[in-house]
Design a protein around this motif. Structure first.
Motif, PDB file in Angstrom:
ATOM      1  N   MET A   1     -17.734 -16.128   6.231  1.00  0.00           N
ATOM      2  CA  MET A   1     -17.228 -14.893   6.133  1.00  0.00           C
ATOM      3  C   MET A   1     -18.044 -13.966   5.120  1.00  0.00           C
ATOM      4  SD  MET A   1     -13.276 -13.441   5.032  1.00  0.00           S
ATOM      5  CE  MET A   1     -12.477 -13.857   6.255  1.00  0.00           C
ATOM      6  N   SER A   2     -18.524 -13.030   5.615  1.00  0.00           N
ATOM      7  CA  SER A   2     -19.491 -12.161   4.778  1.00  0.00           C
ATOM      8  C   SER A   2     -18.436 -11.382   3.606  1.00  0.00           C
ATOM      9  CB  SER A   2     -20.297 -11.126   5.465  1.00  0.00           C
ATOM     10  OG  SER A   2     -19.245 -10.111   6.041  1.00  0.00           O
ATOM     11  N   GLU A   3     -19.313 -11.008   2.620  1.00  0.00           N
ATOM     12  CA  GLU A   3     -18.497 -10.151   1.362  1.00  0.00           C
ATOM     13  C   GLU A   3     -18.065  -9.137   1.880  1.00  0.00           C
ATOM     14  OE1 GLU A   3     -19.821  -8.097  -2.644  1.00  0.00           O
ATOM     15  OE2 GLU A   3     -21.013  -9.836  -2.190  1.00  0.00           O
ATOM     16  N   GLN A   4     -18.421  -8.404   3.093  1.00  0.00           N
ATOM     17  CA  GLN A   4     -17.906  -7.056   3.664  1.00  0.00           C
ATOM     18  C   GLN A   4     -16.450  -7.530   4.240  1.00  0.00           C
ATOM     19  OE1 GLN A   4     -20.151  -5.239   6.345  1.00  0.00           O
ATOM     20  NE2 GLN A   4     -19.484  -3.080   5.667  1.00  0.00           N
ATOM     21  N   ASP A   5     -16.804  -8.574   4.998  1.00  0.00           N
ATOM     22  CA  ASP A   5     -15.574  -8.966   5.708  1.00  0.00           C
ATOM     23  C   ASP A   5     -14.362  -9.706   4.641  1.00  0.00           C
ATOM     24  OD1 ASP A   5     -16.554  -8.596   8.290  1.00  0.00           O
ATOM     25  OD2 ASP A   5     -17.203 -10.728   8.342  1.00  0.00           O
ATOM     26  N   GLU A   6     -14.807  -9.874   3.558  1.00  0.00           N
ATOM     27  CA  GLU A   6     -13.683 -10.598   2.694  1.00  0.00           C
ATOM     28  C   GLU A   6     -13.017  -9.180   1.734  1.00  0.00           C
ATOM     29  OE1 GLU A   6     -15.406 -13.049  -0.350  1.00  0.00           O
ATOM     30  OE2 GLU A   6     -15.961 -14.580   1.154  1.00  0.00           O
ATOM     31  N   GLN A   7     -13.786  -8.392   1.504  1.00  0.00           N
ATOM     32  CA  GLN A   7     -13.373  -6.744   1.100  1.00  0.00           C
ATOM     33  C   GLN A   7     -12.532  -6.283   2.025  1.00  0.00           C
ATOM     34  OE1 GLN A   7     -13.699  -5.868  -1.940  1.00  0.00           O
ATOM     35  NE2 GLN A   7     -12.403  -4.011  -1.411  1.00  0.00           N
ATOM     36  N   ALA A   8     -12.914  -6.393   3.208  1.00  0.00           N
ATOM     37  CA  ALA A   8     -12.041  -5.649   4.270  1.00  0.00           C
ATOM     38  C   ALA A   8     -10.441  -6.436   4.375  1.00  0.00           C
ATOM     39  CB  ALA A   8     -12.611  -5.535   5.706  1.00  0.00           C
ATOM     40  N   ALA A   9     -10.636  -7.723   4.273  1.00  0.00           N
ATOM     41  CA  ALA A   9      -9.448  -8.539   4.419  1.00  0.00           C
ATOM     42  C   ALA A   9      -8.556  -8.152   3.138  1.00  0.00           C
ATOM     43  CB  ALA A   9      -9.797 -10.094   4.443  1.00  0.00           C
ATOM     44  N   ARG A  10      -9.401  -8.250   1.979  1.00  0.00           N
ATOM     45  CA  ARG A  10      -8.537  -7.811   0.687  1.00  0.00           C
ATOM     46  C   ARG A  10      -7.834  -6.414   0.611  1.00  0.00           C
ATOM     47  NH1 ARG A  10      -9.332 -10.324  -4.459  1.00  0.00           N
ATOM     48  NH2 ARG A  10      -8.770  -8.870  -6.115  1.00  0.00           N
ATOM     49  N   THR A  11      -8.782  -5.406   1.281  1.00  0.00           N
ATOM     50  CA  THR A  11      -7.974  -4.022   1.257  1.00  0.00           C
ATOM     51  C   THR A  11      -6.730  -4.148   2.310  1.00  0.00           C
ATOM     52  OG1 THR A  11     -10.299  -3.258   0.935  1.00  0.00           O
ATOM     53  CG2 THR A  11      -8.719  -1.723   2.024  1.00  0.00           C
ATOM     54  N   GLN A  12      -6.856  -4.944   3.400  1.00  0.00           N
ATOM     55  CA  GLN A  12      -5.693  -5.026   4.345  1.00  0.00           C
ATOM     56  C   GLN A  12      -4.699  -5.864   3.741  1.00  0.00           C
ATOM     57  OE1 GLN A  12      -6.768  -7.058   7.900  1.00  0.00           O
ATOM     58  NE2 GLN A  12      -4.908  -6.343   8.733  1.00  0.00           N
ATOM     59  N   ALA A  13      -4.804  -6.828   3.047  1.00  0.00           N
ATOM     60  CA  ALA A  13      -3.759  -7.424   2.268  1.00  0.00           C
ATOM     61  C   ALA A  13      -3.221  -6.546   1.353  1.00  0.00           C
ATOM     62  CB  ALA A  13      -4.464  -8.534   1.546  1.00  0.00           C
ATOM     63  N   ILE A  14      -3.975  -5.810   0.402  1.00  0.00           N
ATOM     64  CA  ILE A  14      -3.272  -4.872  -0.517  1.00  0.00           C
ATOM     65  C   ILE A  14      -2.542  -3.913   0.172  1.00  0.00           C
ATOM     66  CG2 ILE A  14      -3.835  -3.327  -2.183  1.00  0.00           C
ATOM     67  CD1 ILE A  14      -6.094  -5.104  -3.067  1.00  0.00           C
ATOM     68  N   GLY A  15      -2.858  -3.254   1.167  1.00  0.00           N
ATOM     69  CA  GLY A  15      -2.211  -2.336   1.982  1.00  0.00           C
ATOM     70  C   GLY A  15      -1.038  -2.952   2.717  1.00  0.00           C
ATOM     71  N   ALA A  16      -0.883  -4.271   3.038  1.00  0.00           N
ATOM     72  CA  ALA A  16       0.334  -4.822   3.491  1.00  0.00           C
ATOM     73  C   ALA A  16       1.318  -4.948   2.134  1.00  0.00           C
ATOM     74  CB  ALA A  16       0.019  -6.081   3.865  1.00  0.00           C
ATOM     75  N   LEU A  17       0.707  -5.116   1.084  1.00  0.00           N
ATOM     76  CA  LEU A  17       1.560  -5.359  -0.105  1.00  0.00           C
ATOM     77  C   LEU A  17       2.189  -3.989  -0.555  1.00  0.00           C
ATOM     78  CD1 LEU A  17       2.313  -6.980  -2.905  1.00  0.00           C
ATOM     79  CD2 LEU A  17       0.253  -6.321  -4.026  1.00  0.00           C
ATOM     80  N   LEU A  18       1.362  -2.813  -0.429  1.00  0.00           N
ATOM     81  CA  LEU A  18       1.921  -1.495  -0.643  1.00  0.00           C
ATOM     82  C   LEU A  18       3.078  -1.381   0.249  1.00  0.00           C
ATOM     83  CD1 LEU A  18       1.877   0.980  -2.080  1.00  0.00           C
ATOM     84  CD2 LEU A  18      -0.039   1.871  -0.468  1.00  0.00           C
ATOM     85  N   ASP A  19       2.796  -1.551   1.647  1.00  0.00           N
ATOM     86  CA  ASP A  19       4.086  -1.205   2.608  1.00  0.00           C
ATOM     87  C   ASP A  19       5.282  -1.928   2.299  1.00  0.00           C
ATOM     88  OD1 ASP A  19       2.070   0.494   3.708  1.00  0.00           O
ATOM     89  OD2 ASP A  19       1.307  -1.026   5.107  1.00  0.00           O
ATOM     90  N   ALA A  20       4.994  -3.226   2.015  1.00  0.00           N
ATOM     91  CA  ALA A  20       6.162  -4.109   1.773  1.00  0.00           C
ATOM     92  C   ALA A  20       6.853  -3.671   0.497  1.00  0.00           C
ATOM     93  CB  ALA A  20       5.811  -5.571   1.676  1.00  0.00           C
ATOM     94  N   GLY A  21       6.191  -3.382  -0.637  1.00  0.00           N
ATOM     95  CA  GLY A  21       6.875  -2.803  -1.840  1.00  0.00           C
ATOM     96  C   GLY A  21       7.477  -1.333  -1.536  1.00  0.00           C
ATOM     97  N   LEU A  22       6.927  -0.471  -0.833  1.00  0.00           N
ATOM     98  CA  LEU A  22       7.725   0.723  -0.382  1.00  0.00           C
ATOM     99  C   LEU A  22       8.884   0.401   0.416  1.00  0.00           C
ATOM    100  CD1 LEU A  22       4.782   3.040   0.426  1.00  0.00           C
ATOM    101  CD2 LEU A  22       6.011   3.101  -1.582  1.00  0.00           C
ATOM    102  N   ALA A  23       8.878  -0.478   1.470  1.00  0.00           N
ATOM    103  CA  ALA A  23       9.802  -0.661   2.449  1.00  0.00           C
ATOM    104  C   ALA A  23      10.952  -1.243   1.486  1.00  0.00           C
ATOM    105  CB  ALA A  23       9.404  -1.771   3.477  1.00  0.00           C
ATOM    106  N   LEU A  24      10.709  -2.313   0.499  1.00  0.00           N
ATOM    107  CA  LEU A  24      11.697  -2.981  -0.095  1.00  0.00           C
ATOM    108  C   LEU A  24      12.268  -2.085  -1.279  1.00  0.00           C
ATOM    109  CD1 LEU A  24      12.503  -5.833  -1.181  1.00  0.00           C
ATOM    110  CD2 LEU A  24      11.098  -5.889  -2.893  1.00  0.00           C
ATOM    111  N   GLN A  25      11.834  -0.877  -1.648  1.00  0.00           N
ATOM    112  CA  GLN A  25      12.356  -0.029  -2.526  1.00  0.00           C
ATOM    113  C   GLN A  25      13.042   1.099  -1.780  1.00  0.00           C
ATOM    114  OE1 GLN A  25      13.150  -0.578  -5.823  1.00  0.00           O
ATOM    115  NE2 GLN A  25      12.375  -2.570  -5.433  1.00  0.00           N
ATOM    116  N   GLY A  26      12.563   1.356  -0.377  1.00  0.00           N
ATOM    117  CA  GLY A  26      12.986   2.423   0.361  1.00  0.00           C
ATOM    118  C   GLY A  26      12.438   3.516  -0.260  1.00  0.00           C
TER     119      GLY A  26
END
Length: 68
Positions: A1-26
């Protein structure tokens, strides 16, 4: 996996974390603010990585507590 792919996966995971936190707190988040919130969350994750990546030896002692 290239560094660019790793960064994209990390950004996607952080976005999912944000979405989950927002949903959890409403909490709502305006779409125009999402990039800024993600930027700050990515910075916080990077800072946490510096902290958790520092390995202490087993014989390390906690600092004394200052009591005036």
């Amino acid at each position: 996996m290239s560094e660019q792919d790793e960064q994209a996966a990390r950004t996607q995971a952080i976005g999912a974390l944000l979405d989950a936190g927002l949903a959890l707190q409403g909490l709502p988040l305006e779409p125009e603010l999402r990039p800024r919130v993600l930027m700050h969350l990515e910075a916080a994750v990077a800072m946490a990585g510096l902290f958790t990546g520092f390995v202490l030896p087993d014989e390390a002692e906690p600092a004394p507590v200052f009591v005036p």
